[in-house]
Structures are given as C-alpha cells and as structure tokens.
Design a protein around this motif. Sequence first.
Motif, PDB file in Angstrom:
ATOM      1  N   ASP A  40       0.844  -1.261   0.038  1.00 55.90           N
ATOM      2  CA  ASP A  40       0.041   0.067  -0.102  1.00 55.90           C
ATOM      3  C   ASP A  40       0.874   1.107  -0.136  1.00 55.90           C
ATOM      4  N   LYS A  42       0.031   4.470  -0.560  1.00 53.72           N
ATOM      5  CA  LYS A  42      -0.489   5.659  -0.278  1.00 53.72           C
ATOM      6  C   LYS A  42      -0.181   6.256   1.067  1.00 53.72           C
ATOM      7  N   GLU A  69      -0.604  -1.208  -4.826  1.00 58.40           N
ATOM      8  CA  GLU A  69      -1.492  -0.058  -4.879  1.00 58.40           C
ATOM      9  C   GLU A  69      -0.772   1.365  -4.729  1.00 58.40           C
ATOM     10  N   TYR A  70      -0.776   1.787  -5.918  1.00 61.16           N
ATOM     11  CA  TYR A  70      -0.049   3.089  -5.973  1.00 61.16           C
ATOM     12  C   TYR A  70      -0.657   4.488  -5.573  1.00 61.16           C
ATOM     13  N   GLU A  71      -1.669   4.507  -5.599  1.00 61.28           N
ATOM     14  CA  GLU A  71      -2.543   5.726  -5.414  1.00 61.28           C
ATOM     15  C   GLU A  71      -1.796   6.911  -6.164  1.00 61.28           C
ATOM     16  N   ASP A  72      -1.237   7.976  -5.366  1.00 63.74           N
ATOM     17  CA  ASP A  72      -0.725   8.978  -5.644  1.00 63.74           C
ATOM     18  C   ASP A  72       0.943   8.964  -5.963  1.00 63.74           C
ATOM     19  N   THR A  73       1.241   7.841  -5.544  1.00 60.29           N
ATOM     20  CA  THR A  73       2.897   7.573  -5.942  1.00 60.29           C
ATOM     21  C   THR A  73       2.982   6.936  -7.366  1.00 60.29           C
ATOM     22  N   GLN A 113      -7.765   2.585  -7.706  1.00 57.05           N
ATOM     23  CA  GLN A 113      -9.093   2.931  -7.286  1.00 57.05           C
ATOM     24  C   GLN A 113      -9.942   3.607  -8.227  1.00 57.05           C
ATOM     25  N   HIS A 117     -12.655   5.391  -2.181  1.00 56.64           N
ATOM     26  CA  HIS A 117     -11.423   5.675  -1.770  1.00 56.64           C
ATOM     27  C   HIS A 117     -10.826   6.701  -2.982  1.00 56.64           C
ATOM     28  N   PHE A 120      -7.677  10.849  -3.118  1.00 53.14           N
ATOM     29  CA  PHE A 120      -6.311  11.440  -3.774  1.00 53.14           C
ATOM     30  C   PHE A 120      -6.400  12.000  -5.229  1.00 53.14           C
ATOM     31  N   ASP A 327      -7.404   5.676   5.007  1.00 55.37           N
ATOM     32  CA  ASP A 327      -7.581   6.172   3.822  1.00 55.37           C
ATOM     33  C   ASP A 327      -6.649   7.225   3.656  1.00 55.37           C
ATOM     34  N   HIS A 328      -6.846   8.026   2.577  1.00 54.17           N
ATOM     35  CA  HIS A 328      -5.894   9.191   1.864  1.00 54.17           C
ATOM     36  C   HIS A 328      -5.353  10.154   3.251  1.00 54.17           C
TER      37      HIS A 328
END
Length: 473
Positions: A40, A42, A69-73, A113, A117, A120, A327-328
Amino acid sequence: MGSESEEGRRARTRGLSCDFPQDGEMSGSSPFKMRFVHLDLKGAPPKVSYLSEIFPLFRALGASGLLIEYEDTFPYEGPLRLLRAPHAYSPSEVTEVLRLAAAHELEVVPLVQTFGHMEFVLKHEALAHLREVALFPNTLNPHEAESLALVGAMVDQVLELHPGARWLHIGCDEVYYLGEGEASRQWLQQEQNTTATLCLSHMRAVASHVRARHPATTPLVWDDMLRDIPEDQLSASGVPQLVEPVLWDYGADLDVQGKALLMEKYRQCGFPRLWAASAFKGATGPSQALPPVEHHLRNNLQWLQVAAQGRKDTLQGIILTGWQRYDHFSVLCELLPVGIPSLAVCLQSLLHGGFTEDVRARVQHLLGISSLEIAGVLSDILALVVQVSLHLRSSVDEMLQTDSLLGRWSGLAQELAAALHRVFPEDTVEEWLQENVHPSLGQLQALLQDLEAASPPPPPAGPGPGPDAGQGP
C-alpha cells in the motif's frame, strides 16, 4: 572488531539474515496456488533500494506475487500529472520495481481505485466537480461521462507501464455516500433503480473499458459492495463475466461457514474465479504502530479453513493486505519494516497449511533470528519503533523531572530517523515522527523549560579563584 559490512547493515535494516534460500520452495499443502503481498503506497512508499532488499525475502517466504496500490505515487502524465505526490516514483523507478519483482519470480498486479477511496483524485479543485457528494472527496459520481473518462485514463496509464499484466485491481470497495448525490437522488426516483444497480453499472463500465482496451488483463474488485446484492440481480448484471471478486475479511474470528456460503453464492451467480484477502498489518487500528502478530496469524489460519470448505480451485489465490493508511487523509499505521515478522508468519502458514513448530523454526531461519519474540527481531527500525511505541509516552509521564530522559529519547529519535531515511522519503519520516515522537519530546522539553524557569538562581560566586583556577584550556 572490524566495521560492519554494507550487506550486514542492509540485512540488519530489513530484519533479515544476509543469506536467503533461493530454492523458492513451494508446498503442496497450501490450498492457495498464489499468495500475493499487498504494498500500500498511499503512505510511506519504500525506496526502490529497500524493495530490492525485501523482494528476495518475499519469494523465500512463499509469496508468488505483489498487489501494488500506487495511489498518488504513480507517475501520472499529462492532465493527470496533478495526481502525483511530491514523493511519487518516476517511470524508470516503476520499471525498476517491475524488473526486481520479475527477477525474484513475483508477479505484479497493479491496483487503481476507480469508485471509492478516490480522495487522492477528488481532493483537487480541478476534479472536485466529479464527487458524488460535494462535501466528500471519497466517492466518484458515476453519472458523469467525465468520471468514466477519468478512471479510464488512469487505468490506461498504469497498464502502459505494466505490459503483460494478467490482472488489474480496480478497487470499488467502501463506496461511501453512493446514491446521496443530487444526480443519484433523481436517478433513484425512477422505477427499479437502486444503489445496487448504480454500483453494478459503474463497475461494469470500468471493467468493460479494461477488457476492451486491454483484453489480456482481467479486472479484480473488492467484494464488499457485492455481498448483499441478490443472486438474480448479480447474475443478470453482466459483472460476473467481467471481474473476479476478492473476498476480504481481516478479523481474527471471521465467520468461516459464512464465507464458504458467500463463495458458493458468487459461484452460482456466474463468477468463474474468486480470490481471498487476509491481512498482515494495517487492519487493527488507524494509528497502530506494531502489528498484533497473533491476530493476523489467526486471520490467515481461518482463511485456510474457508478454502478447505469451498469447492476445489474456486479460489485463485490469497492477497495478504498490508494497509499503510485507512484512507488518504488518515495517519500512518504500521510501517512495512515493522510488519515483516507478521508477514513471514502469515505467508509461511499459508504456504504449509498451518503454523507448526517446523513452520516457526523456518520463519526464524528465514528472518535470521533466534526467536519470534519482539526482542529477538534484529531490524533496527522495528526495535526502535517498539521502544517508541511501548515506552516513550509512559516514561515521559513517569519521569518528567529528569533532563537526562530528554537526552536519551532525543538520541533514540535521531537514530530512528536515520534508519527510516534509509527506507522512506523525507516527508514520510517527518510525518511518522510528528505523529509518534515529537509530541512527547515537545511535552518533555516544555516541562523542563518550565522547571528551569521556576528554579531559584544559583548563589553568586564568592571572591577568589574558581575550581579550575590554574588549569589550561
């Protein structure tokens, strides 16, 4: 004694022995053909240099892949560039992570996502108009064509950097406030429209995009939004032909029989393959610092029981989640280096079908430790986090009158900061210290200043030479 070698330092940092077994031994006793470790990102994204050190261990412990799970990376480009965090990986770093994973036979499944969620994404003013509810940035408005275009572009960019990915996880869990936006309220007034229909419609649209643009890639979804939908509605939705659900439960006392029944329900609805998801950290409290290993072990052992009750080969595999934030906008929970012993226990138990004394011994051998007790784990990050988490606040409360305490904890905090900097970017280190260390040290510093200000001044020095008279500098 000679100075510590660089390899020895690295091994101590990650809490591992220097020499990994490379046989990749896989046991036939496991009902899970694939065991994926969830990264994870994030919160606290590890440096690539650290990932290069722990991937061999993941493989040796029995992992067959990674759910990233990259999200904002993730290094989004073009109009999506605003989603990048300051510490986001570069395209070349993502490529290097994939190369390292492949070198250790770890298959990578990216996670994007696409519904819930989405903080971001939707926190940005330029995209705030795509929120389901204007006040909350967590859920995407499924009625806007721009919403599907947005997540479609995100999916395409991620898969462009992951050529050949067999699966893509599209999230779709915890879609809070779905149906509460103005567009949804109007839509739900029409006959036969329900929030379940709305959820399935968006899930189907995203999955169809993946299948059309990337036909070799199968979408995965978290299953919580599907659990309560009636079988006939699920069957008729078209979703079972497009996605593979991931049944998740991180409890130490999950309902084994209930999960087996849920698996059968999904099978009857037409889902050809299912996945399970347990946890090795990040699931027992939003600000947890140390993972309760026994809790996570019990959780994974119960998933073995679920698999034993279901039809053979229904479950593709299991994902061991390791959440870094709830969460973010949440604080950091257990850091990855701190969770390695828990991951080792859980992976080996899944691999060998239980946690026996032989499995315990094997875990200790693979980690290069003599005991699974906290005191026996060699990672400097883990040992320092244990001290901070278990003793800093209590010792400050009990011993505020001693200035030596401030010096001792300040020194330990500096040592921990240096260890964290070897693994994580600057802002992650600062965030963790601000949350777990600085408040107590600040409290101690302030009290010592107050005590110093309240102390009477020393008596004036008398005439004559001081005690050091006659001595040189």
